[in-house]
Design an enzyme around this catalytic site. Sequence first.
Site: not given
Length: 490
Positions: A101, A158, A188, A192, A226, A245, A250, A336
């Site tokens: 902590d 992120k 990420h 790729k 997605e 997001d 990305h 989404k």
Amino acid sequence: MDQDSDTTQPQPRPVNHVIVLFGATGDLARRKLLPGLFHLAKAGLLPQHYRIVGSAPTSEALSDEQFRTRARQAVAEFGRSRPEGPAWQEFEAALSFGAADQDASRALVAAVHEAEQAVGGTPRRLFHLAVPPVAFTSVIGLLGATGLAQDARVIVEKPFGTDLASARALNAAVHAVFDESRVFRIDHFLGKEAVDNILALRFANGLFEPLWNREHISHVQIDLPEQIDIQGRAHFFESTGTFRDMVVTHLFQLLGFVAMEPPVALEAQSLRDEQVKVFRSMRALNPAHAVRGQYTGYRAEPGVDPASDTETFVALRVDIDNWRWAGVPFHLRSGKALAEGRHVVTLGLREPVLRMFPLDARQAADGRANELVIDFTDPGSISARFLAKEPGPSMQLAVADMVFGYRSSFTTENSLEAYEHLILQAMLGDQSLFTRSDAIERLWEVSAPLLEAPPPVEWYAPGSWGPEAITSLVAPYQWHLPERGRPKDR
Ligand code: BG6
């Protein structure tokens, strides 16, 4: 200069390390990081001598044995190879735990020193901060106050802020403890295979780069629909939304690689300089060129405000005011609960100046015969779509594809998942695929007009491609997806 890789090895292998995983009891560690580290170990890509110290707040403290059990469960559930045999035993023996902590760091400091002694010599320290944003600055502060940060590297997850002011504050907190050369901001998507392959495609061939500009390309699409919905992550999603997001992270990072000028060399500074130049040339986002969507049923998800204005979908147009791209719209989309999960970059090529061939009505209306399509849904493909003559007595044209498929062209057994690739690069000290602080701040800067005056959300049905307004957003062009009657997995 630091010696970061053992050059006696046939493939790059980092020097000895102690890796400290903050957030070791969390979801990311369970799904990606622990399975990924084991895969690297099995592939012989971790250092010859290493230790991994898990950490979490004291309230979630584990014994070494409990941490090993958790890691075994994580690898069994999400790993590519089973946690068994000598490789697993060796990996498991390298795991230990040290809770921390802000005002109680003794257990962690002791665990790190113990791990260093076990490795021997002066191993490198790498901290991976897989912690929620609220915990971020206190962990950084702890690393500074305890001296653990000295000469260490840090991987940061992120989100890198929620707007320009918070991103600046976050960068200042990091820089108070870590020099930028030791900071690895992970996105990420940049891990790729397809991202490296965009560089190869553009800069290793004489065929494509000459076309890669406004003279030959009329529009570009970066499309990341997605199929999954928010999967119970209401709390995260309500405070984040698709723009923060997916887009500012990305999609913009991909855009940087697709649009960059040839770098001076394939190394971190040149690549990141070129990426930042693209971001500097980006025009501030215009809310009139953005569609925010929300899938019907989102407001009824447990934990979601019944009057929520959070977007689960964004499509927008980005303009890049430089000599290469002036006048070429970049259309970005992600959301989404859409019809399919895909990762596709499409470059639409200009029509020849004169059309001397008859086209049937469908081809004429479609207007998508000349395209270069980079599909990096695993395992990925690149195809050039063009018009060819159909066999027969008359000059009748039809759409044809020249396709390179990763699966059919190469063995993919040596491929690394995005996280594995990036953790390895961080251990090797190569920042090429990590985002620099000035890039992050510039992206929040261009996003400000949209964040300040977001258009109202429009509804879309789950399983569709988004709200209807996305058609006029890209007119006179069309979205490459959905492909009509063409195979998806090549
Ligand atoms: C994450 C987002 O960064 O990326 C998720 O937080 C998203 O919302 C995910 O689903 C997509 O990543 P991938 O690699 O599964 O396409």
